[in-house]
Design a protein around this motif. Structure first.
Motif, short mmCIF file in Angstrom:
data_model
loop_
_atom_site.label_atom_id
_atom_site.label_comp_id
_atom_site.label_asym_id
_atom_site.label_seq_id
_atom_site.Cartn_x
_atom_site.Cartn_y
_atom_site.Cartn_z
N TRP A 138 -6.47 -4.68 3.08
CA TRP A 138 -5.97 -3.42 3.61
C TRP A 138 -6.21 -2.32 2.59
O TRP A 138 -6.11 -2.53 1.38
N LEU A 139 -6.58 -1.14 3.08
CA LEU A 139 -6.90 -0.02 2.20
C LEU A 139 -5.63 0.63 1.68
O LEU A 139 -4.61 0.69 2.37
N LEU A 140 -5.71 1.12 0.42
CA LEU A 140 -4.58 1.77 -0.24
C LEU A 140 -4.95 3.20 -0.62
O LEU A 140 -6.11 3.48 -0.95
N ASP A 141 -3.96 4.07 -0.63
CA ASP A 141 -4.21 5.42 -1.13
C ASP A 141 -3.97 5.45 -2.64
O ASP A 141 -3.68 4.42 -3.26
N ALA A 142 -4.07 6.62 -3.24
CA ALA A 142 -3.96 6.74 -4.69
C ALA A 142 -2.59 6.32 -5.21
O ALA A 142 -2.44 5.95 -6.38
N ASP A 143 -1.57 6.36 -4.33
CA ASP A 143 -0.21 5.98 -4.73
C ASP A 143 0.10 4.52 -4.42
O ASP A 143 1.23 4.08 -4.62
N GLY A 144 -0.90 3.79 -3.91
CA GLY A 144 -0.69 2.40 -3.58
C GLY A 144 -0.08 2.17 -2.21
O GLY A 144 0.30 1.03 -1.89
N GLU A 145 0.02 3.20 -1.40
CA GLU A 145 0.56 3.06 -0.05
C GLU A 145 -0.53 2.58 0.91
O GLU A 145 -1.71 2.93 0.76
N VAL A 146 -0.14 1.78 1.90
CA VAL A 146 -1.11 1.23 2.84
C VAL A 146 -1.64 2.32 3.77
O VAL A 146 -0.87 3.08 4.37
N ILE A 147 -2.98 2.39 3.87
CA ILE A 147 -3.62 3.32 4.80
C ILE A 147 -3.84 2.64 6.14
O ILE A 147 -3.41 3.14 7.19
N ARG A 148 -4.50 1.49 6.12
CA ARG A 148 -4.79 0.76 7.36
C ARG A 148 -5.35 -0.61 7.02
O ARG A 148 -5.81 -0.85 5.89
N PRO A 149 -5.34 -1.55 7.98
CA PRO A 149 -6.01 -2.84 7.76
C PRO A 149 -7.50 -2.66 7.54
O PRO A 149 -8.10 -1.70 8.04
#
Length: 213
Positions: A105-116
């Motif tokens: 799953w993709l992460l943003d710069a803060d480590g939050e989940v973007i999407r599978p």
């Protein structure tokens, strides 16, 4: 481990052994979900539970488990590098092969989940001559057959012998993977890939910690 690395760094020494032992205290009692009513042996990612590992798979023994961590994907055809997280499950049912499943799953710069993101399933098939066959099917419509061998007791290198894709899949012509158990008992891997008209070059790298087994 940054994208573009050519190989995982092998772990060694008392410190790495101690770190692995400490982590095992938290993972040794965990396994993948089991269906008790199944009339045949179920898969296990924990060598302490279920069927005994087949002797044919002993060269792959360190891979068995559930692994989770982060990595980086980059390629000329995508906007990147991009941070991702991944879980890889490598399990067995006592027969001479290992089951493989990976979910990312993709992460943003803060480590939050973007999407599978990417998914793949397949089989590690060790052979009597110490060679390894790895069959992987991707949700993108690509199926790959890798051949390889252990580099040593804790690393394995594989290259594609055949790549098949559906009419709707992106063009992929070849791939290489190197897996290794590194310092602290983590599982690291790097992948090179030739696709979308590009030459073979680094594509993905990741370092995963054991969460079960």
């Amino acid at each position: 481990m940054a994208a573009g690395s050519t190989q995982p760094t092998p772990g060694s020494g008392d410190e790495a052994v101690q770190e692995a032992a400490a982590r095992a205290e938290h993972t040794r009692g965990r396994n993948i979900p089991q269906f008790d009513e199944l009339p045949i042996p179920g898969d296990t990612a924990n060598l302490r539970e279920g069927e005994s590992l087949n002797d044919a798979c002993l060269a792959l023994l360190p891979l068995v488990g559930v692994w989770r961590g982060e990595g980086e994907v980059d390629y000329p055809t995508i906007e990147g590098p991009t941070r991702f997280a991944q879980q890889i499950t490598i399990a067995h049912d006592g027969r001479p092969f290992l089951f493989h499943e990976a979910r990312a799953w993709l992460l943003d710069a803060d480590g939050e989940v973007i999407r599978p993101a990417a998914r793949e399933v397949g089989w590690w098939r060790p052979q009597p001559d110490d060679s390894i066959e790895l069959l992987l099917a991707h949700m993108t419509g690509v199926v790959e057959v890798f051949y390889g061998a252990p580099r040593n007791q804790t690393s394995w290198e594989l290259d594609t012998d055949a790549v098949v894709r559906t009419v709707t899949a992106k063009e992929v012509s070849a791939a290489k993977r190197l897996y290794g158990i590194v310092a602290g008992g983590d599982l690291a891997y790097v992948e090179e890939r030739a696709m979308s008209g590009q030459e073979m070059q680094p594509h993905v790298s990741a370092r995963l910690q054991r969460v079960a087994g």
